[in-house]
Design an enzyme around this catalytic site. Structure first.
Site, short mmCIF file in Angstrom:
data_model
loop_
_atom_site.label_atom_id
_atom_site.label_comp_id
_atom_site.label_asym_id
_atom_site.label_seq_id
_atom_site.Cartn_x
_atom_site.Cartn_y
_atom_site.Cartn_z
N LYS A 85 0.94 -1.33 0.07
CA LYS A 85 0.16 0.00 0.16
C LYS A 85 0.83 1.15 -0.08
O LYS A 85 1.82 1.53 0.68
CB LYS A 85 -0.89 0.04 1.36
CG LYS A 85 -2.35 0.84 1.09
CD LYS A 85 -2.91 0.49 2.30
CE LYS A 85 -4.49 1.02 2.22
NZ LYS A 85 -5.15 0.94 3.72
O1 G3P Z 1 -8.03 2.11 4.79
C1 G3P Z 1 -7.79 3.31 5.14
C2 G3P Z 1 -9.26 4.16 5.23
O2 G3P Z 1 -10.12 3.50 5.23
C3 G3P Z 1 -9.26 4.92 6.50
O3 G3P Z 1 -10.45 5.20 6.88
O4 G3P Z 1 -12.20 6.21 8.67
O5 G3P Z 1 -9.69 6.68 9.00
O6 G3P Z 1 -10.97 7.86 7.17
P1 G3P Z 1 -10.80 6.33 7.97
#
Ligand code: G3P
Length: 228
Positions: A85
């Site tokens: 990633k």
């Molecule tokens: O994979 C990373 C992403 O899904 C992060 O989500 O909720 O931290 O914006 P969030």
């Protein structure tokens, strides 16, 4: 649309994997740090890998191409089928290009607009992760951004798989599927919440109650018959 779990929590991954609906897991440095700031990243990733047969994205923390490639080599030495990633930076795109030459799968993360997605795909990304919740957080319409990207994908028949990420609620999952995302990566709490419905619970209770009633009737008939 495939379902991934967005988590670095072993208990959550174990439970969701046991439901038989997961095609992969995505992690990031924040998710790993949330579990335990002193976590041994290699150990945790290998534990997750053991639990999940499918896709596992592991994120680099370098912001320069050489550092990203060095980290990618290290992650692949942990388990060869890792998806690397990489953050959506020019230096990241250069790293994706190098990795794609070696057929190493990459997931370009932190994508917020169609041009970033196109650039990542042109660099050779296997996956592009479009963040919904964080767009909503700044007052943007995340679903229309995702739709713009999926439309471009279908017009040009692009190879890279679109991951809907930063999913915050069940509606995001439905909207991602309708927009044509190939994958949604979902936090455990949102996935669990999405699988529940009060009418399902009420229906099960009623079925069990009726079954018990029927058993009681059968018992009664059997007792009556033996008394005859
Ligand atoms: O994979 C990373 C992403 O899904 C992060 O989500 O909720 O931290 O914006 P969030």
């Amino acid at each position: 649309m495939q379902l991934y779990l967005d988590s670095a929590n072993i208990g959550q991954i174990k439970e969701a994997a046991s439901w038989g609906i997961l095609s992969g897991v995505t992690t990031n440095p924040s998710l790993l740090a949330k579990e335990d700031p002193n976590v041994d990243v290699k150990q945790r990733i290998l534990e997750i890998h053991k639990l999940v047969g499918g896709h596992l994205s592991v994120e680099v923390i370098s912001t320069d191409t050489t550092g990203m490639l060095r980290e990618a080599d290290e992650i692949i030495s942990w388990f060869p089928e890792a998806t690397i990633k990489i953050p959506m930076l020019p230096q990241g795109l250069a790293a994706v290009k190098e990795l794609s030459k070696k057929n190493i799968p990459t997931n370009v993360t932190l994508i917020f607009n169609p041009i970033q997605a196109l650039a990542a795909a042109n660099a050779g990304a296997t996956y592009v992760s479009v963040f919904l919740g964080r767009l909503d957080d700044i007052g943007m319409n995340s679903v229309s951004v995702l739709e713009e990207i999926t439309n471009i994908w279908f017009v040009h028949n692009m190879d890279a798989q679109i991951i809907a990420a930063s999913i915050r609620n069940p509606l995001h999952i439905i909207q991602s599927a309708k927009a044509g995302a190939h994958i949604a990566t979902i936090p455990y709490s949102v996935l669990k919440q999405s699988l529940n419905h009060p009418l399902t619970d009420a229906g099960i209770q009623q079925f069990l109650k009726d079954y018990d009633k029927m058993q009681t009737e059968i018992q009664k008939i059997m007792v009556d018959d033996t008394d005859k």
